[in-house]
Write a protein that holds these residues in place. Structure first.
Motif, PDB file in Angstrom:
ATOM      1  N   VAL A 145       0.860  -1.089  -0.240  1.00 50.33           N
ATOM      2  CA  VAL A 145      -0.332  -0.205   0.035  1.00 50.33           C
ATOM      3  C   VAL A 145       1.437   1.257  -0.367  1.00 50.33           C
ATOM      4  O   VAL A 145       1.432   1.555   0.698  1.00 50.33           O
ATOM      5  CB  VAL A 145      -1.122  -0.018   1.189  1.00 50.33           C
ATOM      6  N   ASP A 146       1.195   2.066  -1.038  1.00 49.65           N
ATOM      7  CA  ASP A 146       1.067   3.426  -1.020  1.00 49.65           C
ATOM      8  C   ASP A 146       0.226   4.975  -0.347  1.00 49.65           C
ATOM      9  O   ASP A 146      -1.067   4.663  -0.729  1.00 49.65           O
ATOM     10  CB  ASP A 146       1.541   3.784  -2.200  1.00 49.65           C
ATOM     11  N   MET A 147       0.527   4.893   0.453  1.00 54.18           N
ATOM     12  CA  MET A 147      -0.542   6.124   1.085  1.00 54.18           C
ATOM     13  C   MET A 147       0.415   7.463   1.603  1.00 54.18           C
ATOM     14  O   MET A 147       1.963   7.283   1.713  1.00 54.18           O
ATOM     15  CB  MET A 147      -0.621   5.370   2.353  1.00 54.18           C
ATOM     16  N   ARG A 148      -0.265   7.994   1.947  1.00 56.35           N
ATOM     17  CA  ARG A 148       0.017  10.150   2.250  1.00 56.35           C
ATOM     18  C   ARG A 148      -0.439   9.911   3.394  1.00 56.35           C
ATOM     19  O   ARG A 148      -1.438   9.933   4.049  1.00 56.35           O
ATOM     20  CB  ARG A 148      -0.992  10.983   0.903  1.00 56.35           C
ATOM     21  N   ASN A 149       0.172  10.793   4.667  1.00 58.76           N
ATOM     22  CA  ASN A 149      -0.327  11.369   5.585  1.00 58.76           C
ATOM     23  C   ASN A 149      -0.991  12.773   5.673  1.00 58.76           C
ATOM     24  O   ASN A 149      -0.332  13.277   4.476  1.00 58.76           O
ATOM     25  CB  ASN A 149       1.028  11.651   6.453  1.00 58.76           C
ATOM     26  N   ILE A 150      -1.932  12.486   5.648  1.00 62.02           N
ATOM     27  CA  ILE A 150      -2.887  13.571   6.190  1.00 62.02           C
ATOM     28  C   ILE A 150      -2.861  14.993   6.351  1.00 62.02           C
ATOM     29  O   ILE A 150      -2.348  15.687   6.763  1.00 62.02           O
ATOM     30  CB  ILE A 150      -4.190  13.391   6.441  1.00 62.02           C
ATOM     31  N   SER A 159     -17.370  11.253   5.504  1.00 60.53           N
ATOM     32  CA  SER A 159     -18.393  11.352   4.616  1.00 60.53           C
ATOM     33  C   SER A 159     -17.640  12.475   3.478  1.00 60.53           C
ATOM     34  O   SER A 159     -16.867  13.091   3.529  1.00 60.53           O
ATOM     35  CB  SER A 159     -19.333  12.747   5.312  1.00 60.53           C
ATOM     36  N   ASP A 160     -18.563  12.624   2.080  1.00 57.08           N
ATOM     37  CA  ASP A 160     -17.682  13.372   0.905  1.00 57.08           C
ATOM     38  C   ASP A 160     -18.930  14.282   0.720  1.00 57.08           C
ATOM     39  O   ASP A 160     -20.710  14.257   0.847  1.00 57.08           O
ATOM     40  CB  ASP A 160     -17.798  12.203  -0.213  1.00 57.08           C
ATOM     41  N   GLU A 161     -18.702  15.408   0.242  1.00 61.33           N
ATOM     42  CA  GLU A 161     -19.375  16.515  -0.136  1.00 61.33           C
ATOM     43  C   GLU A 161     -18.477  17.030  -1.437  1.00 61.33           C
ATOM     44  O   GLU A 161     -17.638  16.892  -1.725  1.00 61.33           O
ATOM     45  CB  GLU A 161     -19.090  17.661   0.914  1.00 61.33           C
ATOM     46  N   GLU A 162     -19.938  17.717  -2.068  1.00 63.65           N
ATOM     47  CA  GLU A 162     -19.618  18.403  -3.283  1.00 63.65           C
ATOM     48  C   GLU A 162     -19.218  20.235  -2.567  1.00 63.65           C
ATOM     49  O   GLU A 162     -19.860  21.231  -2.152  1.00 63.65           O
ATOM     50  CB  GLU A 162     -20.859  18.738  -4.126  1.00 63.65           C
ATOM     51  N   PHE A 163     -18.332  20.384  -3.663  1.00 60.69           N
ATOM     52  CA  PHE A 163     -17.936  21.958  -3.241  1.00 60.69           C
ATOM     53  C   PHE A 163     -17.322  22.130  -5.086  1.00 60.69           C
ATOM     54  O   PHE A 163     -17.109  21.296  -6.159  1.00 60.69           O
ATOM     55  CB  PHE A 163     -16.436  21.858  -2.618  1.00 60.69           C
ATOM     56  N   VAL A 179     -15.439  16.726  -2.084  1.00 56.63           N
ATOM     57  CA  VAL A 179     -14.388  16.704  -0.585  1.00 56.63           C
ATOM     58  C   VAL A 179     -14.773  15.383   0.046  1.00 56.63           C
ATOM     59  O   VAL A 179     -15.604  15.189   0.174  1.00 56.63           O
ATOM     60  CB  VAL A 179     -14.140  18.632  -0.106  1.00 56.63           C
ATOM     61  N   ARG A 180     -13.519  14.283   0.452  1.00 53.98           N
ATOM     62  CA  ARG A 180     -13.869  13.553   1.289  1.00 53.98           C
ATOM     63  C   ARG A 180     -13.668  14.312   2.821  1.00 53.98           C
ATOM     64  O   ARG A 180     -12.232  15.111   3.257  1.00 53.98           O
ATOM     65  CB  ARG A 180     -12.927  12.379   1.214  1.00 53.98           C
ATOM     66  N   MET A 181     -14.218  14.036   3.829  1.00 53.52           N
ATOM     67  CA  MET A 181     -13.866  15.077   5.504  1.00 53.52           C
ATOM     68  C   MET A 181     -14.372  13.692   6.430  1.00 53.52           C
ATOM     69  O   MET A 181     -14.797  12.839   6.417  1.00 53.52           O
ATOM     70  CB  MET A 181     -15.139  16.304   5.657  1.00 53.52           C
ATOM     71  N   VAL A 219      -9.384  15.616   3.881  1.00 56.50           N
ATOM     72  CA  VAL A 219      -8.223  15.052   3.545  1.00 56.50           C
ATOM     73  C   VAL A 219      -8.086  14.766   2.188  1.00 56.50           C
ATOM     74  O   VAL A 219      -7.081  14.092   2.259  1.00 56.50           O
ATOM     75  CB  VAL A 219      -8.520  13.915   4.973  1.00 56.50           C
ATOM     76  N   ALA A 220      -9.355  14.482   1.405  1.00 60.74           N
ATOM     77  CA  ALA A 220      -8.916  14.310   0.134  1.00 60.74           C
ATOM     78  C   ALA A 220     -10.054  14.822  -0.730  1.00 60.74           C
ATOM     79  O   ALA A 220     -10.769  15.213  -0.366  1.00 60.74           O
ATOM     80  CB  ALA A 220      -8.598  12.368   0.224  1.00 60.74           C
TER      81      ALA A 220
END
Length: 189
Positions: free
Chosen positions: A41-46, A68-72, A115-117, A123-124
């Motif tokens: 797994v390749d992962m990125r520290n938030i 949770s995913d939100e639209e922006f 946007v993942r919250m 965070v993503a």
């Protein structure tokens, strides 16, 4: 937090590992000649943005964080940050440009992004799969090349270089994948 087996991890998920939160960038199952399969797994520290490679056995358990995913809507860039606007509340949110990594050049004004919250903290970010851009520079067609086998380099309006078919010329608008900048088709209309 919910527990899950390591082989259930997918790109975009957020996990907690060694007291830190990480976004999964890429996951690959490796099956050696002998022994059990391994999850690479390749992962990125938030928090820090640093990348980390980690291996797990398929039966290992990891902590998945609820998101949770939100639209922006992307408004504008300001220094090292991106300013997003919530389409319903018109509230502005600022996130670091690092959240997009290599996909940053494909972010266009008024683009709708996901946007993942986690606990209200972004965070993503996910861009649409494809974006339409203009070709600002393209090499001329070399006689004798066939359209089916050869592509030529071209520079897009966002500064990214990509390979396009010979019939595409400067000024054309094309559709490219935001994941890797590869050519999809000529823009319609």
């Amino acid at each position: 937090m919910a527990k899950m087996q390591a082989n259930q991890m997918r790109a975009g998920m957020v996990i907690e590992f060694e007291g830190q939160r990480y976004t999964i960038i890429r996951q690959n199952i490796m099956i050696p000649g002998k022994g059990n399969a391994i999850i690479q797994v390749d992962m990125r520290n938030i928090k820090t943005g640093s990348k980390k490679d980690q291996r797990w056995r398929t039966a290992d358990v990891v902590e998945r964080l609820e998101t949770s995913d939100e639209e922006f809507t992307f408004s504008y860039a300001e220094g090292d940050n991106i300013v997003l606007m919530h389409p319903e509340t018109f509230e502005q949110t600022t996130v670091s440009k690092d959240i997009l990594g290599d996909r940053l050049p494909f972010l266009v004004e008024n683009m709708t992004v996901q946007v993942r919250m986690i606990e209200g903290e972004p965070v993503a970010m996910t861009l649409p799969e494809q974006v339409t851009l203009e070709i600002v520079e393209a090499d001329p067609v070399v006689k004798g090349q066939t359209a089916s086998s050869s592509y030529k380099p071209a520079l897009l309006s966002n500064g990214v270089k990509t390979m396009v078919p010979p019939f595409v010329t400067q000024g054309d608008r094309i559709v490219v994948k935001t994941e890797d900048g590869s050519y999809v088709e000529r823009a319609k209309g």
